[in-house]
Scaffold this active site. Structure first.
Site, mmCIF file in Angstrom:
data_model
loop_
_atom_site.group_PDB
_atom_site.id
_atom_site.type_symbol
_atom_site.label_atom_id
_atom_site.label_comp_id
_atom_site.label_asym_id
_atom_site.label_seq_id
_atom_site.Cartn_x
_atom_site.Cartn_y
_atom_site.Cartn_z
ATOM 1 N N ASP A 1 107.144 62.749 -72.871
ATOM 2 C CA ASP A 1 106.841 61.392 -72.380
ATOM 3 C C ASP A 1 107.610 60.304 -73.118
ATOM 4 O OD1 ASP A 1 105.274 61.848 -74.656
ATOM 5 O OD2 ASP A 1 103.737 60.430 -74.023
ATOM 6 N N ARG B 1 114.056 62.107 -82.427
ATOM 7 C CA ARG B 1 113.142 61.056 -81.967
ATOM 8 C C ARG B 1 113.807 59.762 -82.441
ATOM 9 N NH1 ARG B 1 108.468 63.822 -80.524
ATOM 10 N NH2 ARG B 1 107.862 65.581 -81.845
HETATM 11 O O1 F6P Z 1 105.211 67.004 -78.929
HETATM 12 C C1 F6P Z 1 105.455 68.254 -79.473
HETATM 13 C C2 F6P Z 1 104.862 68.360 -80.851
HETATM 14 O O2 F6P Z 1 105.159 69.629 -81.379
HETATM 15 C C3 F6P Z 1 103.360 68.073 -80.949
HETATM 16 O O3 F6P Z 1 102.570 69.163 -80.547
HETATM 17 C C4 F6P Z 1 103.236 67.743 -82.406
HETATM 18 O O4 F6P Z 1 102.103 66.950 -82.652
HETATM 19 C C5 F6P Z 1 104.500 66.968 -82.676
HETATM 20 O O5 F6P Z 1 105.437 67.393 -81.715
HETATM 21 C C6 F6P Z 1 105.068 67.144 -84.054
HETATM 22 O O6 F6P Z 1 106.171 66.307 -84.178
HETATM 23 P P1 F6P Z 1 107.219 66.391 -85.352
HETATM 24 O O7 F6P Z 1 108.060 67.626 -85.154
HETATM 25 O O8 F6P Z 1 108.021 65.148 -85.226
HETATM 26 O O9 F6P Z 1 106.438 66.479 -86.624
#
Ligand code: F6P
Length: 324
Positions: free
Chosen positions: A105, A74
């Site tokens: 998204d 990200r």
């Molecule tokens: O968007 C996918 C997802 O797994 C969501 O369901 C969850 O809220 C988020 O990503 C968790 O993100 P991270 O892996 O950055 O903690």
């Protein structure tokens, strides 16, 4: 059709089946005479110039693996003009004129910005376990995530029944209840709490106690992490003095993002990756490849997040009746 130099990346939260989509993009792209570059770690690799040419054998035997062999991230920097400008320069150095972005998204918003600022063509492939993108019935990874959560629920049911307990099982889905809904229905959950519907805690407690009185040996509440009534711990606090059950919590977490993709996700990813190359070669731009009623659809990228993919509330009513 004119051939292209195409960059492919996986971006945002990984999802099982991203590798299958990558394989389809690479194999279809090369079959049609295109040059394919893999951009590592999503937009981070685009900014850092971490880009390698992919061959047919680069994607050998990856179809069965979860995660993503070209890694993901990200990337905050990509949301700055400076970051995108650096990224574009790196694409130009390699002659990359088109991008295929496999992600959710946030990844599509990044692609939309890039396309609008620079001379680059881009197509999105929906890869997220959340199944929250408008323009496709299913996103890559959703089916696997649901099956992973379901396996856990089946196991939890065994111990819940042995001890006559109520379990609150939290599944992923920050803003979307699809994982909660499908896991709850397939696991026979007594209650399903998702962000798209209002949670009536008092009624929920009454139903759970009525079940107990009728002789139910266990009950399961599936709650999406993003439910407006709170997460599993919040729900426990709200109901513990109102129900006559011994309550336990299980937060399933990131296991839902991993594991070998189901056949459904592999087929979906193969179809969407294959079609993404055809879309690029046909000159389509700023669109997401999706599947609606089992037919390939192209949706303008912006609509995938500005339009809300609704949940059919009759599913909730049905789940309630079936779990009586
Ligand atoms: O968007 C996918 C997802 O797994 C969501 O369901 C969850 O809220 C988020 O990503 C968790 O993100 P991270 O892996 O950055 O903690």
């Amino acid at each position: 059709m004119p051939t292209k130099t195409i960059g492919v990346l996986t971006s945002g939260g990984d999802s099982p089946g991203m590798n299958a989509a990558l394989r389809a993009v690479v194999r279809t792209g090369i079959f049609h005479g295109n040059k394919i570059f893999g951009i590592k770690q999503g937009y981070e690799g685009m900014i850092d110039g971490d880009i390698i040419e992919l061959t047919l054998s680069s994607v050998s035997n990856i179809i069965k693996y979860g995660g993503t062999s070209i890694l993901t991230a990200r990337c905050e920097d990509f949301f700055t003009k400076e970051g995108r400008s650096k990224a574009y320069d790196n694409l130009k150095k390699l002659g990359i004129d088109s991008l295929i972005v496999i992600g959710g998204d946030g990844s599509f918003r990044g692609l939309h910005e890039l396309i609008n600022e620079f001379d680059i063509q881009g197509i999105g492939v929906p890869g997220t376990i959340d199944n929250d993108l408008y323009g496709t019935d299913y996103t890559i990874g959703f089916d696997t995530a649901v099956n992973t959560a379901l396996e856990a629920i089946d196991k939890i049911r065994d111990t819940a029944t042995s001890h006559s307990r109520l379990f609150i099982v939290e599944v992923m889905g920050r803003d979307s209840g699809y994982i909660g809904l499908y896991t709850g229905i397939s696991g026979g959950a007594e209650e399903i709490l998702i962000p798209e519907t209002d949670s009536d805690i008092e009624n929920l407690c009454n139903r759970l106690d009525a079940g107990h009185r009728r002789g139910k040996k266990s009950s399961i509440i599936v709650v999406s992490e993003g439910d407006e009534a709170g997460n599993a711990f919040d729900i426990k606090k709200k109901i513990e003095t109102l129900v006559d059950w011994d309550i336990r919590i299980s937060v399933l977490g990131h296991q839902q993002r991993g594991g070998s993709p189901t056949a459904f996700d592999r087929v979906l990813a193969s179809r969407l990756g294959y079609e993404a190359i055809l879309a690029v070669m046909n000159g389509e731009n700023e669109k997401m490849i999706g599947l609606g009623h089992n037919t390939i659809d192209l949706t303008p990228l912006e609509e995938t997040w500005t339009r809300k993919k609704g949940i059919d509330e009759s599913y909730i009513k049905m789940a309630e009746i079936l779990a009586t």
